[in-house]
Enzyme design. Structure first.
Site, PDB file in Angstrom:
ATOM      1  N   LYS A 106       0.893  -1.557   0.534  1.00  0.00           N
ATOM      2  CA  LYS A 106       0.177   0.310  -0.170  1.00  0.00           C
ATOM      3  C   LYS A 106       1.154   1.201   0.331  1.00  0.00           C
ATOM      4  CE  LYS A 106      -2.304  -2.599  -0.650  1.00  0.00           C
ATOM      5  NZ  LYS A 106      -2.764  -4.003  -0.671  1.00  0.00           N
TER       6      LYS A 106
ATOM      7  N   GLY B 101       9.093 -21.175  16.635  1.00  0.00           N
ATOM      8  CA  GLY B 101       7.855 -21.721  17.498  1.00  0.00           C
ATOM      9  C   GLY B 101       8.011 -23.346  16.798  1.00  0.00           C
TER      10      GLY B 101
ATOM     11  N   ALA C 135      -3.084 -13.312 -12.918  1.00  0.00           N
ATOM     12  CA  ALA C 135      -3.795 -11.782 -12.649  1.00  0.00           C
ATOM     13  C   ALA C 135      -4.791 -11.969 -11.544  1.00  0.00           C
ATOM     14  CB  ALA C 135      -4.649 -11.904 -14.279  1.00  0.00           C
TER      15      ALA C 135
ATOM     16  N   GLY D 241      -0.850 -17.341  -6.280  1.00  0.00           N
ATOM     17  CA  GLY D 241      -1.133 -18.056  -4.814  1.00  0.00           C
ATOM     18  C   GLY D 241      -0.525 -18.236  -3.669  1.00  0.00           C
TER      19      GLY D 241
ATOM     20  N   ALA E 234      -5.861 -10.397   5.660  1.00  0.00           N
ATOM     21  CA  ALA E 234      -4.868  -9.901   7.222  1.00  0.00           C
ATOM     22  C   ALA E 234      -6.336  -9.668   8.548  1.00  0.00           C
ATOM     23  CB  ALA E 234      -4.468  -8.125   7.333  1.00  0.00           C
TER      24      ALA E 234
ATOM     25  N   HIS F 153     -23.277  15.352   1.673  1.00  0.00           N
ATOM     26  CA  HIS F 153     -22.704  16.286   0.879  1.00  0.00           C
ATOM     27  C   HIS F 153     -21.926  17.228   0.277  1.00  0.00           C
ATOM     28  CE1 HIS F 153     -23.687  17.381  -3.879  1.00  0.00           C
ATOM     29  NE2 HIS F 153     -23.678  18.699  -3.744  1.00  0.00           N
TER      30      HIS F 153
END
Ligand code: FAD
Ligand code: NAI
Length: 477
Positions: A60, A124, A193, A283, A332, A456
């Site tokens: 992002k 772990g 894609a 994937g 997430a 608005h």
């Protein structure tokens, strides 16, 4: 019991599923440990998982920066802002992205400390069953043995490789390499894609790469409402993102400085395309290697995910699993919801994750966001529905923004008018979808949204108008 450190809850993995489960369990009064092995550039801990380190957050950050760059180059002039001598400082862009990641890593370490969660940096793994629970070993700088009454596995996922095309993160890139290119490739190939292909393809296209996306399926974004997917395909193609559907990849061969992909297109014609870099985004696979699942008999399903029921319970008493390592969407916020629900179940409460109202967002430009059922799903299920759409072209705020592409679409039950799905392609779809999620959680009808006063001028008026359109009474279109 032995001298091992004892905890009520041990969480393996500090991605959004794990660290949130740990914090919620600590809030509920449990003694909690959280183990994570992610290592930052300086060898220190970097909690936050895929999401923070090589997923949601850095992608992002780059999407935002690259969008600013594109706007400065193409959109500002229309607003009367002339930019002379525009140039890209990719090093600074990547540095900023790394800084945003670090802020999130540090924030999570702070939150764990604030909530008195003991953090262990290392790998772990289950050591075995122990009196009243399980032994969990931590292999890292300082090896530890922990004893847990409950274990929450939140080990996440990693990129799926294409057979015969291992990731080298130099020429053949997973999401990790795709977020860290030190130069803009002239020719970027993307296999798949899906969400990553479109987001990362958009970043590098905006920065100047010629991007070619090769998708195996004949339909574009098959899980998205068809009308929305078609609109998005049209808009992306117009931007210059070439998406080839229905291709079959034959071979991927890396040379010294480029990668050749041999593929057959939807018409059956053979091609050989040469790229400077190739992203493979087909994937993700669950992380269970080295977890010691076999030491305790933890069951995996046929696809390698940890087998869980709707409540995230595994086949073992007091062992739970959440997030990407279990069935369901790899998101997430889904991982976080499961983490909270599991902590609450451990406390004897009725934690709940509503899979019908998990929103999806693809952070392209325009963004794509949806919640609930698509039109094709309703048709397949034989549900009688009404649809209403409203284009951003007819929204005053979108015109002022200079971003009028896309639409909002409502799907409501033909008899009860209950909202069954909301689909958006357009500006700030990621924010707009929240209203639809709230509405669906409260089992609202499209009329409920249509009768609510929306500010608005705002993009959210397009949501109200699409709800009005279900009853064929949109006011501004
Ligand atoms: P992860 O985040 O993968 O975390 C698991 C953690 O466990 C990791 O830190 C790992 O190192 C650690 N671990 C694994 N095994 C062990 C072990 N044995 N011992 C110790 N530690 C271990 N989702 C969204 O909702 N929105 C987005 O915008 C978005 N963008 C994405 C962009 C990209 C490029 C990618 C790749 C993913 C994106 N996702 C997004 C998906 C999101 O990142 C995942 O759904 C989410 O991170 C899953 O969380 P998790 O806690 O299950 O696992
Ligand atoms: P994806 O499942 O979204 O897309 C993979 C695509 O690759 C599909 O369209 C599939 O048909 C195609 N494909 C599979 N095998 C192929 C082959 N051999 N040849 C050509 N095409 C092939 O997976 P992706 O993009 O890797 O992302 C993984 C997951 O990460 C997403 O499903 C999502 O859950 C999560 N994510 C979420 C984001 C968000 O919420 N904005 C952003 C990025 C990732």
């Amino acid at each position: 019991m032995s001298s091992a450190k004892q905890f009520d809850v041990v969480v393996i993995g500090a991605g959004p599923g794990g660290y949130i489960a740990a914090i919620r369990a600590a809030q509920l009064g449990f003694s909690v440990a959280c183990i994570d092995e992610w290592v930052n550039a300086k060898g220190g801990p970097a909690p936050g998982g895929t999401c923070t380190n090589v997923g949601c957050i850095p992608s992002k950050a780059l999407l935002q920066s690259s969008e600013h760059f594109e706007h400065a180059g193409h959109a500002f002039a229309e607003h009367g802002i002339d930019v002379a001598g525009l140039s890209l400082n990719l090093g600074q862009m990547l540095k900023r992205k790394d800084g945003v990641v670090k802020q999130n890593n540090d924030g999570i370490l702070y939150l764990l400390k604030k909530n008195k969660v003991a953090f262990f940096h290392g790998r772990g793994s289950f050591g075995g069953a122990a009196e009243g629970g399980y032994t969990v070993n931590v292999a890292g700088a300082a090896a530890e043995t922990l004893q847990a009454r409950h274990v929450v596995v939140a080990t996440g996922s990693n990129a799926r490789a294409l057979p015969g095309a291992a990731f080298d993160e130099k020429l053949i890139l997973s999401n990790t390499g795709a977020l860290a290119l030190d130069a803009v490739p002239a020719r970027l190939g993307v296999i798949g894609a899906g969400v990553i292909g479109l987001e990362m393809g958009s970043v590098w296209r905006r920065l100047g790469a010629k991007v070619t996306v090769l998708e195996g399926l004949p339909t574009f974004l098959g899980a998205v409402d068809e009308q929305i997917a078609k609109e998005a395909h049209k808009l992306f193609t117009k931007q210059g993102l070439a998406v080839n559907l229905g291709v079959k990849i034959d071979t991927v061969s890396a040379g010294a400085n480029d990668v050749t992909v041999a593929y057959v297109d939807a018409k059956g014609e053979a091609h050989s395309a040469v790229f400077d870099k190739l992203i493979i985004s087909i994937g993700r696979v669950p992380n269970t290697t080295g977890l010691g699942a076999e030491a305790v008999g933890l069951k995996l399903d046929e696809r390698g995910f940890i087998a869980v029921d709707d409540d995230c319970k595994t086949n073992l008493p007091n062992v739970w699993a959440v997030g990407d390592v279990v069935r369901g969407p790899m998101l997430a916020h889904k991982a976080e919801e499961e983490g909270v629900a599991v902590a609450e179940r451990i406390a004897g409460q009725h934690g709940h994750t509503n899979f019908n109202t998990i929103p999806w967002v693809i952070y392209t430009s325009p963004e794509i966001a949806w919640v609930g059922q698509t039109e094709q799903q309703l048709k397949a299920a034989g549900v009688a529905y009404k649809a209403g759409t409203f284009p951003f072209l007819a929204n005053g705020r979108a015109r002022a923004l200079g971003d009028t592409s896309g639409m909002v679409k409502f799907l409501a039950d033909a008899t009860t008018d209950e909202i069954l799905g909301v689909h958006i392609v357009g500006p700030m779809a990621s924010e707009l979808i929240s209203e639809a999620v709230v509405a669906m959680e409260f089992k609202a009808s499209s009329e409920d949204i249509a009768r609510i006063c929306h500010a608005h001028p705002s993009l959210s008026e397009a949501t109200k108008e699409a709800a009005l359109a279900v009853d064929k009474r949109a006011l501004n279109f």
